[in-house]
Design a protein around this motif. Structure first.
Motif, short mmCIF file in Angstrom:
data_model
loop_
_atom_site.label_atom_id
_atom_site.label_comp_id
_atom_site.label_asym_id
_atom_site.label_seq_id
_atom_site.Cartn_x
_atom_site.Cartn_y
_atom_site.Cartn_z
N MET A 1 0.84 -1.19 0.00
CA MET A 1 0.00 0.00 0.00
C MET A 1 0.88 1.24 0.00
N ASP A 2 0.73 2.08 -1.04
CA ASP A 2 1.50 3.30 -1.14
C ASP A 2 0.82 4.47 -0.44
N LEU A 3 -0.53 4.51 -0.51
CA LEU A 3 -1.25 5.64 0.06
C LEU A 3 -2.65 5.22 0.50
N LEU A 4 -3.05 5.70 1.67
CA LEU A 4 -4.41 5.50 2.17
C LEU A 4 -5.12 6.85 2.13
N SER A 5 -6.26 6.91 1.43
CA SER A 5 -7.07 8.12 1.38
C SER A 5 -8.25 7.96 2.33
N ILE A 6 -8.46 8.95 3.19
CA ILE A 6 -9.57 8.92 4.13
C ILE A 6 -10.55 10.04 3.76
N VAL A 7 -11.76 9.66 3.38
CA VAL A 7 -12.79 10.61 2.97
C VAL A 7 -13.68 10.92 4.17
N VAL A 8 -13.80 12.23 4.48
CA VAL A 8 -14.54 12.64 5.69
C VAL A 8 -15.58 13.69 5.34
N PRO A 9 -16.85 13.30 5.19
CA PRO A 9 -17.92 14.29 4.98
C PRO A 9 -18.09 15.14 6.24
N CYS A 10 -18.27 16.44 6.07
CA CYS A 10 -18.39 17.34 7.23
C CYS A 10 -19.54 18.31 7.03
N PHE A 11 -20.40 18.39 8.03
CA PHE A 11 -21.44 19.42 8.06
C PHE A 11 -21.54 19.92 9.50
N ASN A 12 -21.07 21.13 9.71
CA ASN A 12 -21.07 21.75 11.04
C ASN A 12 -20.34 20.87 12.07
N GLU A 13 -19.09 20.57 11.77
CA GLU A 13 -18.29 19.71 12.65
C GLU A 13 -17.09 20.46 13.23
N GLU A 14 -17.23 21.75 13.47
CA GLU A 14 -16.10 22.56 13.92
C GLU A 14 -15.50 22.08 15.25
N GLU A 15 -16.31 21.46 16.09
CA GLU A 15 -15.84 21.07 17.42
C GLU A 15 -15.07 19.75 17.41
N SER A 16 -15.17 18.98 16.35
CA SER A 16 -14.55 17.66 16.37
C SER A 16 -13.41 17.45 15.38
N ILE A 17 -13.26 18.34 14.40
CA ILE A 17 -12.32 18.09 13.31
C ILE A 17 -10.88 17.93 13.80
N GLU A 18 -10.42 18.83 14.66
CA GLU A 18 -9.04 18.76 15.12
C GLU A 18 -8.79 17.50 15.95
N SER A 19 -9.74 17.15 16.81
CA SER A 19 -9.61 15.93 17.60
C SER A 19 -9.60 14.70 16.70
N PHE A 20 -10.46 14.74 15.68
CA PHE A 20 -10.53 13.63 14.73
C PHE A 20 -9.19 13.43 14.04
N TYR A 21 -8.63 14.52 13.51
CA TYR A 21 -7.36 14.39 12.80
C TYR A 21 -6.25 13.90 13.74
N GLY A 22 -6.26 14.41 14.97
CA GLY A 22 -5.23 13.99 15.93
C GLY A 22 -5.29 12.51 16.20
N GLU A 23 -6.49 11.94 16.37
CA GLU A 23 -6.62 10.52 16.64
C GLU A 23 -6.23 9.68 15.43
N VAL A 24 -6.62 10.14 14.23
CA VAL A 24 -6.25 9.42 13.01
C VAL A 24 -4.74 9.41 12.85
N GLN A 25 -4.11 10.54 13.11
CA GLN A 25 -2.65 10.65 13.00
C GLN A 25 -1.96 9.69 13.97
N THR A 26 -2.52 9.56 15.16
CA THR A 26 -1.94 8.65 16.16
C THR A 26 -2.06 7.20 15.71
N GLU A 27 -3.21 6.82 15.19
CA GLU A 27 -3.44 5.44 14.77
C GLU A 27 -2.65 5.07 13.52
N LEU A 28 -2.35 6.05 12.68
CA LEU A 28 -1.67 5.78 11.41
C LEU A 28 -0.27 6.37 11.40
#
Length: 309
Positions: A1-28
């Motif tokens: 696997m050369d690249l994993l693309s993560i598709v994230v639909p967002c509608f009024n998610e200002e409170e969770s986006i940074e936490s989401f990215y931080g957790e994804v970064q930790t897991e990957l």
């Protein structure tokens, strides 16, 4: 696997986006990945926060729609622009646990599955009435459709490039991703997890909204409602004809005058209701055909940091 693309639909998610990215970064931590945020006409600071992440992290991409087109359009836009060998669709509110990502990758790269999907085995924290109707919906859908949707299956899934390319061949305007994922086939491993409540904010899905979404799924993958209308109409016509013969014979043989105003009114209201229901069902299918023939774009991009958009 050369690249994993993560598709994230967002509608009024200002409170969770940074936490989401931080957790994804930790897991990957040891995985080459990109995150494609789809801003679906958010009315808060969702886009600004995504842009801030994009400035800090080169693997953060975004597409911002000109208005709210819906989650289905967001998923499609993300799949169109995903460049990875593996593509994952997940929500930004952390109800789709990033901790499942390594297991999904292993299922595809080591166990040779074509896709890995997340399945909720409990609905802890949800209203009981919502859970009840959800279970009944899955049961009904699988009875009347030629494809089967796994009970508890979510949109959270990882797919190989052939699976994604197959889904992208389905360019219909009225989209129901859960059904499309199953329709294209391929071998899927289901990974069970306990229901997780939103990390922040409130859900934008109302009960009526879920009913509309469920109706879309049935209409998109089954013509059984039309068949039911035909069968119901046939049965009622036969009963009405037999009853008519009965009344005529009763009058001719016994000179018994026809009575029963209340009975007639009930019959008229019942038949009228069934007729309106049947016409409404037919109209729903015609509505889908109407929108498909317009050939409108599934979404319109207002701005993006992805080449070509």
């Amino acid at each position: 696997m050369d690249l994993l693309s993560i598709v994230v639909p967002c509608f009024n998610e200002e409170e969770s986006i940074e936490s989401f990215y931080g957790e994804v970064q930790t897991e990957l931590e040891n995985v080459n990945f990109e995150v494609i945020f789809i801003n679906d006409g958010s009315e808060d600071n969702t886009l600004e926060i995504i842009k801030g992440l994009a400035q800090k992290h080169g693997n953060v991409k975004y597409i911002s729609f000109s208005r709210n087109f819906g989650k289905e359009s967001s998923i499609y836009a993300g799949l169109v622009n995903a460049k990875g060998d593996l593509v994952c669709v997940m929500d930004a509110d952390l109800q789709h646990p990033p901790s499942l990502l390594p297991e999904m990758i292993e299922a595809i790269t080591k166990e040779n599955y074509d896709a890995a999907g997340a399945r909720r085995v409990s609905r802890k924290g949800e209203p009981k009435i919502k859970s009840f109707f959800s279970k009944k919906y899955y049961s009904l859908f699988n009875r009347i459709s030629k494809i089967e949707i796994v009970n508890g299956g979510t949109d959270y899934r990882m797919m190989t490039r052939p699976v994604v390319d197959s889904i992208l061949q389905l360019t219909e305007y009225n989209r129901f991703s859960k059904g499309l994922f199953q329709w294209v086939g391929f071998e899927t491993k289901w990974i069970d997890y306990e229901n997780v409540e939103r990390a922040a904010g409130e859900t934008t899905w109302s009960f009526l909204g879920l009913i509309r979404y469920s109706t879309e799924g049935i209409v998109a993958f089954s013509t059984m409602p039309l068949t039911v209308s035909i069968v119901l109409g046939t049965i009622i016509s036969i009963i009405a004809f037999i009853y008519m013969i009965f009344i005529i014979l009763k009058y001719l043989l016994y000179s018994d005058p026809v009575q029963g105003f209340a009975t007639i009114m009930c019959a008229i209201l019942l038949l009228g209701g069934i007729q309106l229901l049947s016409i409404g069902t037919l109209g729903k299918y015609l509505e889908k055909t109407y929108f498909e023939t317009k050939n409108r774009p599934i979404y319109i991009v207002k701005e993006s940091n992805i080449d070509g958009d």
